[in-house]
Design a protein around this motif. Structure first.
Motif, PDB file in Angstrom:
ATOM      1  N   SER A 116       0.842  -1.194   0.000  1.00  0.00           N
ATOM      2  CA  SER A 116       0.000   0.000   0.000  1.00  0.00           C
ATOM      3  C   SER A 116       0.878   1.245   0.000  1.00  0.00           C
ATOM      4  N   TYR A 117       0.332   2.323  -0.502  1.00  0.00           N
ATOM      5  CA  TYR A 117       1.052   3.581  -0.566  1.00  0.00           C
ATOM      6  C   TYR A 117       0.282   4.649   0.208  1.00  0.00           C
ATOM      7  N   PRO A 118       0.942   5.755   0.545  1.00  0.00           N
ATOM      8  CA  PRO A 118       0.221   6.856   1.183  1.00  0.00           C
ATOM      9  C   PRO A 118      -0.997   7.270   0.366  1.00  0.00           C
ATOM     10  N   ASN A 119      -2.092   7.610   1.051  1.00  0.00           N
ATOM     11  CA  ASN A 119      -3.373   7.889   0.417  1.00  0.00           C
ATOM     12  C   ASN A 119      -3.388   9.297  -0.186  1.00  0.00           C
ATOM     13  N   THR A 120      -3.517   9.375  -1.512  1.00  0.00           N
ATOM     14  CA  THR A 120      -3.451  10.668  -2.191  1.00  0.00           C
ATOM     15  C   THR A 120      -4.633  11.557  -1.835  1.00  0.00           C
ATOM     16  N   ASP A 121      -5.826  10.977  -1.692  1.00  0.00           N
ATOM     17  CA  ASP A 121      -6.998  11.786  -1.330  1.00  0.00           C
ATOM     18  C   ASP A 121      -6.807  12.421   0.051  1.00  0.00           C
ATOM     19  N   GLU A 122      -6.256  11.665   0.983  1.00  0.00           N
ATOM     20  CA  GLU A 122      -6.001  12.208   2.313  1.00  0.00           C
ATOM     21  C   GLU A 122      -4.925  13.285   2.259  1.00  0.00           C
ATOM     22  N   ILE A 123      -3.931  13.095   1.388  1.00  0.00           N
ATOM     23  CA  ILE A 123      -2.898  14.115   1.231  1.00  0.00           C
ATOM     24  C   ILE A 123      -3.514  15.411   0.719  1.00  0.00           C
ATOM     25  N   PHE A 124      -4.417  15.322  -0.254  1.00  0.00           N
ATOM     26  CA  PHE A 124      -5.078  16.519  -0.784  1.00  0.00           C
ATOM     27  C   PHE A 124      -5.857  17.249   0.308  1.00  0.00           C
ATOM     28  N   GLN A 125      -6.567  16.492   1.135  1.00  0.00           N
ATOM     29  CA  GLN A 125      -7.334  17.126   2.213  1.00  0.00           C
ATOM     30  C   GLN A 125      -6.402  17.783   3.233  1.00  0.00           C
ATOM     31  N   LEU A 126      -5.275  17.155   3.475  1.00  0.00           N
ATOM     32  CA  LEU A 126      -4.299  17.714   4.407  1.00  0.00           C
ATOM     33  C   LEU A 126      -3.650  18.972   3.825  1.00  0.00           C
ATOM     34  N   ALA A 137       2.419  21.225   0.068  1.00  0.00           N
ATOM     35  CA  ALA A 137       2.118  19.946  -0.577  1.00  0.00           C
ATOM     36  C   ALA A 137       3.097  18.875  -0.100  1.00  0.00           C
ATOM     37  N   SER A 138       4.376  19.230  -0.016  1.00  0.00           N
ATOM     38  CA  SER A 138       5.390  18.272   0.436  1.00  0.00           C
ATOM     39  C   SER A 138       5.253  17.960   1.920  1.00  0.00           C
ATOM     40  N   VAL A 139       4.882  18.964   2.723  1.00  0.00           N
ATOM     41  CA  VAL A 139       4.656  18.716   4.153  1.00  0.00           C
ATOM     42  C   VAL A 139       3.552  17.676   4.320  1.00  0.00           C
ATOM     43  N   ALA A 140       2.473  17.832   3.568  1.00  0.00           N
ATOM     44  CA  ALA A 140       1.364  16.872   3.655  1.00  0.00           C
ATOM     45  C   ALA A 140       1.805  15.474   3.243  1.00  0.00           C
ATOM     46  N   ILE A 141       2.635  15.380   2.220  1.00  0.00           N
ATOM     47  CA  ILE A 141       3.152  14.073   1.786  1.00  0.00           C
ATOM     48  C   ILE A 141       3.954  13.420   2.909  1.00  0.00           C
ATOM     49  N   LEU A 142       4.819  14.197   3.559  1.00  0.00           N
ATOM     50  CA  LEU A 142       5.619  13.631   4.656  1.00  0.00           C
ATOM     51  C   LEU A 142       4.745  13.220   5.834  1.00  0.00           C
ATOM     52  N   LEU A 143       3.737  14.037   6.157  1.00  0.00           N
ATOM     53  CA  LEU A 143       2.869  13.687   7.280  1.00  0.00           C
ATOM     54  C   LEU A 143       2.091  12.406   6.993  1.00  0.00           C
ATOM     55  N   GLU A 144       1.622  12.242   5.777  1.00  0.00           N
ATOM     56  CA  GLU A 144       0.906  11.015   5.421  1.00  0.00           C
ATOM     57  C   GLU A 144       1.847   9.818   5.424  1.00  0.00           C
ATOM     58  N   SER A 187      -1.496  12.930  -9.643  1.00  0.00           N
ATOM     59  CA  SER A 187      -0.503  11.928 -10.050  1.00  0.00           C
ATOM     60  C   SER A 187       0.904  12.326  -9.614  1.00  0.00           C
ATOM     61  N   SER A 188       1.214  13.621  -9.628  1.00  0.00           N
ATOM     62  CA  SER A 188       2.525  14.068  -9.168  1.00  0.00           C
ATOM     63  C   SER A 188       2.683  13.842  -7.665  1.00  0.00           C
ATOM     64  N   ILE A 189       1.629  14.148  -6.912  1.00  0.00           N
ATOM     65  CA  ILE A 189       1.635  13.880  -5.468  1.00  0.00           C
ATOM     66  C   ILE A 189       1.824  12.388  -5.225  1.00  0.00           C
ATOM     67  N   ASN A 190       1.134  11.574  -6.010  1.00  0.00           N
ATOM     68  CA  ASN A 190       1.174  10.123  -5.845  1.00  0.00           C
ATOM     69  C   ASN A 190       2.581   9.573  -6.104  1.00  0.00           C
ATOM     70  N   HIS A 191       3.196   9.994  -7.204  1.00  0.00           N
ATOM     71  CA  HIS A 191       4.533   9.474  -7.532  1.00  0.00           C
ATOM     72  C   HIS A 191       5.578   9.960  -6.526  1.00  0.00           C
ATOM     73  N   THR A 192       5.416  11.190  -6.028  1.00  0.00           N
ATOM     74  CA  THR A 192       6.340  11.674  -5.004  1.00  0.00           C
ATOM     75  C   THR A 192       6.202  10.858  -3.726  1.00  0.00           C
ATOM     76  N   ALA A 193       4.954  10.603  -3.328  1.00  0.00           N
ATOM     77  CA  ALA A 193       4.707   9.819  -2.120  1.00  0.00           C
ATOM     78  C   ALA A 193       5.269   8.399  -2.253  1.00  0.00           C
ATOM     79  N   LYS A 194       5.121   7.802  -3.422  1.00  0.00           N
ATOM     80  CA  LYS A 194       5.641   6.452  -3.653  1.00  0.00           C
ATOM     81  C   LYS A 194       7.167   6.424  -3.546  1.00  0.00           C
ATOM     82  N   LEU A 195       7.813   7.411  -4.146  1.00  0.00           N
ATOM     83  CA  LEU A 195       9.275   7.435  -4.100  1.00  0.00           C
ATOM     84  C   LEU A 195       9.768   7.567  -2.666  1.00  0.00           C
TER      85      LEU A 195
END
Length: 349
Positions: free
Chosen positions: A2-12, A190-197, A330-338
């Motif tokens: 599983s990967y970090p949830n992109t929808d939750e990242i957007f809300q964050l 956007a990056s802060v939200a990715i790290l928090l997720e 998709s950019s948020i998603n690929h960043t979170a995956k990496l």
């Protein structure tokens, strides 16, 4: 897997950009992040500059990693109260006056009172000023029109507004049905939200990291020194997560993760860059390599301050940086995956 949830990242992201935090006045957003991590039972501490550091222990405590993203944003500060009752601004961060023309803003006084206004050209009315369209957008010509009955400087001061008060810009955040999020301050919330997720996933799924890993939520990046301290002596790899810049001649786009090769500070560590590319290829992560010509990061600040570290920079591609920004899911998603794969990978030799 599983990967970090992109929808939750957007809300964050939406929550983070809605908290005013120009460089120099970031306590509210740091408190928000602190509370978020406290609920996850993540150990945190504040540094003297007001940034927040989270730590997750790893299998190897002799070598550490640090990932950083910044919550401070562009903004302004009251430079002068004009005789007309309008406010003259001084900018915080590297952007141009034309990018805030017509923007709604909020002025916070030293006592905590908040007032709204609009940033306008002094020569806005085309019915009065012949040069309304041609006048230069600069400090002398642009001003804040307060949403209060003020007719002179004394009226403004009676409200408690004074030189030195912080001015933040309305983010105007919106998530579109086509998968975009557009808002001011996606750099770098956007990056802060990715790290928090990512931290949330590590904790909830009990992922064991190979190395003790620190997450710095810095608060002075836009003015050049957010990530240059509180780096443990054990830290080997230091990865800044910040926006990828889009424009003519750039390969970065809104749909992939951008891996920075070089910015205004010089090249990033070649070995770490190649490891990030390797992780992207092995895990079917769409990426672009790029150079950001007028750019600096918390990682470059850390290098300049003399730390003996391996430094890198990745992030989602952000269109119209330091203005009306936008990126795609998709950019948020690929960043979170990496980042998910990076924190679980072996360090470079």
């Amino acid at each position: 897997m599983s990967y970090p949830n992109t929808d939750e990242i957007f809300q964050l992201i939406s929550k983070l950009v809605s908290i005013p935090s120009p460089s120099g006045n970031t306590n509210d957003v740091i408190t928000f992040v602190e509370s978020y991590l406290k609920e996850l039972k993540v150990e945190t501490k504040r540094n003297r500059k007001g940034g927040l550091i989270a730590m997750i222990g790893g299998q190897d405590d002799t070598k550490h990693r640090m990932l950083t993203a910044h919550v401070d944003t562009l903004g302004a500060i009251v430079k002068e109260i004009k005789p007309s009752g309008r406010l003259k601004l001084d900018l915080i961060g590297g952007f141009k006056y034309n990018s805030i023309e017509g923007e709604y803003c909020e002025i916070e006084t030293a006592s905590g009172k908040k007032y709204t206004g609009t940033i306008l050209m002094h020569q806005t009315s085309v019915h009065v000023y012949k040069d309304a369209g041609k006048a230069e957008r600069n400090q002398d010509n642009m001003e804040v029109r307060l949403d209060e009955v003020v007719k002179n400087a004394e009226d403004v001061r009676a409200l408690g507004i004074e030189v030195g008060d912080f001015v933040s810009f309305d983010p105007r955040v919106e998530i579109t049905p086509s998968g975009f999020i557009k808002s001011r301050h996606l750099d770098d919330k956007a990056s802060v939200a990715i790290l928090l997720e990512l931290i949330k996933q590590i904790k909830t799924e009990k992922i064991e990291l190979p190395y003790t890993t620190h997450f710095l939520i810095s608060n002075n990046e836009e003015i050049g020194y957010g990530g240059n301290s509180n780096i443990t002596p054990e830290t080997v790899e230091y990865l800044a997560v910040d926006m990828g810049a889009i424009g003519d001649g750039q390969s970065t786009d809104e749909y992939t993760v951008s891996i920075c090769v070089k910015d205004a500070s010089g090249p990033y560590h070649y070995g770490l860059r190649k490891r990030l590319v390797q992780l992207a290829v092995e895990n079917q992560i769409d990426y672009k390599l790029d150079i950001y010509p007028f750019y600096g990061s918390d990682a470059s600040a850390a290098i300049r301050s003399g730390h003996d570290i391996v430094h890198g920079l990745v992030g989602p591609g952000i269109d119209s940086s330091h203005a009306f920004e936008r990126t795609h899911k998709s950019s948020i998603n690929h960043t979170a995956k990496l980042l998910y794969h990076y924190v679980q990978s072996e360090m470079i030799e």
